[in-house]
Design a protein around this motif. Structure first.
Motif, PDB file in Angstrom:
ATOM      1  N   GLN A 241      -4.575  25.266  -9.402  1.00 12.78           N
ATOM      2  CA  GLN A 241      -3.934  24.557  -8.348  1.00 12.78           C
ATOM      3  C   GLN A 241      -2.673  25.556  -7.840  1.00 12.78           C
ATOM      4  O   GLN A 241      -2.014  25.980  -8.673  1.00 12.78           O
ATOM      5  CB  GLN A 241      -3.633  23.285  -8.837  1.00 12.78           C
ATOM      6  CG  GLN A 241      -3.121  22.226  -7.660  1.00 12.78           C
ATOM      7  CD  GLN A 241      -2.695  20.995  -8.087  1.00 12.78           C
ATOM      8  OE1 GLN A 241      -2.774  20.802  -9.482  1.00 12.78           O
ATOM      9  NE2 GLN A 241      -2.190  19.872  -7.265  1.00 12.78           N
TER      10      GLN A 241
ATOM     11  N   GLY B  95       1.910  18.324 -13.937  1.00  7.88           N
ATOM     12  CA  GLY B  95       0.543  18.498 -14.690  1.00  7.88           C
ATOM     13  C   GLY B  95       0.561  18.822 -16.203  1.00  7.88           C
ATOM     14  O   GLY B  95      -0.438  19.449 -16.631  1.00  7.88           O
TER      15      GLY B  95
ATOM     16  N   PHE C 286      -1.261  12.108 -14.884  1.00  8.11           N
ATOM     17  CA  PHE C 286      -2.369  12.436 -15.687  1.00  8.11           C
ATOM     18  C   PHE C 286      -2.381  11.970 -17.042  1.00  8.11           C
ATOM     19  O   PHE C 286      -1.377  11.353 -17.472  1.00  8.11           O
ATOM     20  CB  PHE C 286      -2.248  13.915 -15.536  1.00  8.11           C
ATOM     21  CG  PHE C 286      -1.106  14.799 -16.433  1.00  8.11           C
ATOM     22  CD1 PHE C 286      -1.333  15.228 -17.642  1.00  8.11           C
ATOM     23  CD2 PHE C 286       0.110  14.883 -15.455  1.00  8.11           C
ATOM     24  CE1 PHE C 286      -0.334  15.721 -18.072  1.00  8.11           C
ATOM     25  CE2 PHE C 286       1.118  15.576 -16.227  1.00  8.11           C
ATOM     26  CZ  PHE C 286       0.949  15.943 -17.427  1.00  8.11           C
TER      27      PHE C 286
ATOM     28  N   LYS D 274     -16.641  13.441 -15.366  1.00 10.53           N
ATOM     29  CA  LYS D 274     -16.465  14.870 -15.341  1.00 10.53           C
ATOM     30  C   LYS D 274     -16.854  15.126 -13.603  1.00 10.53           C
ATOM     31  O   LYS D 274     -18.077  15.020 -13.275  1.00 10.53           O
ATOM     32  CB  LYS D 274     -17.378  15.688 -16.194  1.00 10.53           C
ATOM     33  CG  LYS D 274     -17.244  17.327 -16.178  1.00 10.53           C
ATOM     34  CD  LYS D 274     -17.966  17.867 -17.118  1.00 10.53           C
ATOM     35  CE  LYS D 274     -17.682  19.432 -16.834  1.00 10.53           C
ATOM     36  NZ  LYS D 274     -18.527  20.222 -18.143  1.00 10.53           N
TER      37      LYS D 274
ATOM     38  N   GLN E 107     -13.466  19.390 -13.896  1.00  8.89           N
ATOM     39  CA  GLN E 107     -12.273  18.700 -14.234  1.00  8.89           C
ATOM     40  C   GLN E 107     -12.778  17.298 -14.710  1.00  8.89           C
ATOM     41  O   GLN E 107     -13.705  16.779 -14.428  1.00  8.89           O
ATOM     42  CB  GLN E 107     -11.465  18.526 -13.075  1.00  8.89           C
ATOM     43  CG  GLN E 107     -10.843  20.128 -12.820  1.00  8.89           C
ATOM     44  CD  GLN E 107      -9.786  19.775 -11.607  1.00  8.89           C
ATOM     45  OE1 GLN E 107      -9.906  18.832 -10.831  1.00  8.89           O
ATOM     46  NE2 GLN E 107      -8.688  20.598 -11.770  1.00  8.89           N
ATOM     47  N   TYR E 108     -11.846  16.764 -15.783  1.00  7.98           N
ATOM     48  CA  TYR E 108     -12.174  15.639 -16.143  1.00  7.98           C
ATOM     49  C   TYR E 108     -11.003  14.422 -15.480  1.00  7.98           C
ATOM     50  O   TYR E 108      -9.981  14.634 -15.430  1.00  7.98           O
ATOM     51  CB  TYR E 108     -12.056  15.348 -17.706  1.00  7.98           C
ATOM     52  CG  TYR E 108     -13.112  16.123 -18.465  1.00  7.98           C
ATOM     53  CD1 TYR E 108     -14.412  15.735 -18.633  1.00  7.98           C
ATOM     54  CD2 TYR E 108     -12.683  17.394 -18.710  1.00  7.98           C
ATOM     55  CE1 TYR E 108     -15.415  16.640 -19.325  1.00  7.98           C
ATOM     56  CE2 TYR E 108     -13.566  18.359 -19.497  1.00  7.98           C
ATOM     57  CZ  TYR E 108     -14.838  18.027 -19.621  1.00  7.98           C
ATOM     58  OH  TYR E 108     -15.753  18.764 -20.400  1.00  7.98           O
ATOM     59  N   PHE E 109     -11.758  13.135 -15.444  1.00 13.63           N
ATOM     60  CA  PHE E 109     -11.047  12.265 -14.968  1.00 13.63           C
ATOM     61  C   PHE E 109     -11.284  10.913 -15.584  1.00 13.63           C
ATOM     62  O   PHE E 109     -12.128  10.573 -16.473  1.00 13.63           O
ATOM     63  CB  PHE E 109     -11.045  11.965 -13.352  1.00 13.63           C
ATOM     64  CG  PHE E 109     -10.959  13.087 -12.451  1.00 13.63           C
ATOM     65  CD1 PHE E 109      -9.696  13.250 -11.882  1.00 13.63           C
ATOM     66  CD2 PHE E 109     -11.928  14.122 -12.414  1.00 13.63           C
ATOM     67  CE1 PHE E 109      -9.380  14.411 -11.298  1.00 13.63           C
ATOM     68  CE2 PHE E 109     -11.614  15.424 -11.656  1.00 13.63           C
ATOM     69  CZ  PHE E 109     -10.391  15.536 -10.983  1.00 13.63           C
TER      70      PHE E 109
ATOM     71  N   LYS F 283      -6.288  12.234 -13.467  1.00 18.99           N
ATOM     72  CA  LYS F 283      -6.861  13.582 -14.135  1.00 18.99           C
ATOM     73  C   LYS F 283      -6.449  13.478 -15.584  1.00 18.99           C
ATOM     74  O   LYS F 283      -5.633  12.823 -15.988  1.00 18.99           O
ATOM     75  CB  LYS F 283      -6.264  14.895 -13.296  1.00 18.99           C
ATOM     76  CG  LYS F 283      -6.715  15.990 -14.096  1.00 18.99           C
ATOM     77  CD  LYS F 283      -6.149  17.215 -13.347  1.00 18.99           C
ATOM     78  CE  LYS F 283      -6.398  18.488 -14.014  1.00 18.99           C
ATOM     79  NZ  LYS F 283      -6.004  19.713 -13.033  1.00 18.99           N
TER      80      LYS F 283
ATOM     81  N   THR G 249      -6.346  15.848 -19.027  1.00 12.98           N
ATOM     82  CA  THR G 249      -6.207  17.401 -19.288  1.00 12.98           C
ATOM     83  C   THR G 249      -6.687  17.657 -20.877  1.00 12.98           C
ATOM     84  O   THR G 249      -6.491  18.828 -21.467  1.00 12.98           O
ATOM     85  CB  THR G 249      -4.367  17.679 -19.556  1.00 12.98           C
ATOM     86  OG1 THR G 249      -3.973  16.983 -20.165  1.00 12.98           O
ATOM     87  CG2 THR G 249      -4.061  17.478 -18.126  1.00 12.98           C
TER      88      THR G 249
END
Length: 271
Positions: free
Chosen positions: A3, A118, A154, A225, A229-231, A260, A262
């Motif tokens: 990002q 983040g 996040f 996923k 990226q995982y949410f 999100k 991490t």
């Protein structure tokens, strides 16, 4: 894909100016808006307990942060002194940032862990969100009306010792990310905070017994996923229960969370 950083992240002076512009705007609002802010404290506890909760002071959060965790306890104790015993009278609004003020070294605040841009990193006064999280949980069990609340942007760590539903916290960043609620009832409420060896303890009290109680529960929790990226998502619901007969008179969804993650969760759905 990495990002891109905001312009203010790449140039510290621009970040400083952006933050203080927003802080000054809030200070002007505090002085000229129509809200009557809670400011009276009372050492004697009000007669009726609405809800009590405790949270662990020292948790394992990632690696190499033991000192930040210890510093957080110092920060919590400084902030708690500004809030303990505060009364929220009829028509008043509670503002976390207005009561606690700006965390500074001069006030005794230390480097603690905070979530910013983040990532989890060290910042003066880091960790005091643990108090706003607790107060938010207490208030959700009452007729008090939450008028300003922000989620943490996040989810940085797996659930080790977490007892509340994901997304039930209240992020704080002095003073433009605030936690506020208003007392539109005819009763006076009070927040009390104290510490034991291992826990931050808190309670919400009121001057007379309420007609209703509240039950908070979680629905539709899952990890997702998307690409690489995982949410994490869930819903937070509340039942309003009439005390005299135990009937549920209202069920409402308070929050639909999506954030999100991490870290890599153990179980997830791919999309």
């Amino acid at each position: 894909m990495k990002q891109r950083k905001l312009l203010s992240q790449r140039h510290p002076i621009l970040y400083f100016l952006a933050v203080w512009t927003r802080r000054l705007k809030r200070m002007i609002e505090w002085n000229f808006d129509s809200k009557k802010y809670a400011k009276t404290k009372k050492s004697e506890k009000l007669s009726i307990r609405v809800k009590k909760h405790q949270s662990v002071l020292l948790r394992k959060l990632g690696d190499n942060n033991e000192q930040l965790q210890l510093n957080k306890v110092t920060n919590l104790k400084i902030a708690a002194k500004q809030l303990n015993g505060i009364l929220i009278k009829p028509g008043e609004t509670f503002s976390f940032c207005k009561l606690v003020g700006l965390p500074t070294k001069r006030k005794g605040y230390l480097l603690g862990m905070e979530l910013s841009f983040g990532e989890a990193r060290a910042g003066i006064g880091g960790g005091i969100c643990q108090i706003s999280n607790m107060i938010h949980w207490l208030v959700m069990h009452s007729p008090l009306i939450i008028i300003e609340k922000s989620n943490h942007s996040f989810d940085p760590f797996p659930d080790e010792g977490r007892v509340l539903p994901f997304g039930s916290g209240a992020a704080i960043f002095y003073n433009y990310i605030d936690f506020q609620f208003t007392n539109n009832t005819e009763d006076t409420f009070q927040i009390n905070l104290w510490f034991t060896e291992k826990h931050l303890e808190g309670e919400l009290r009121v001057n007379k017994d309420l007609d209703f109680s509240y039950h908070i529960f979680e629905k539709n929790h899952q990890f997702i996923k998307i690409e690489n990226q995982y949410f994490r998502q869930n819903e937070i619901w509340r039942n309003c229960i009439q005390k005299k007969n135990g009937n549920i008179v209202k069920t409402e969804m308070l929050k639909n969370n999506f954030a999100k993650v991490t870290y890599e969760p153990e179980n997830y759905i791919e999309q």
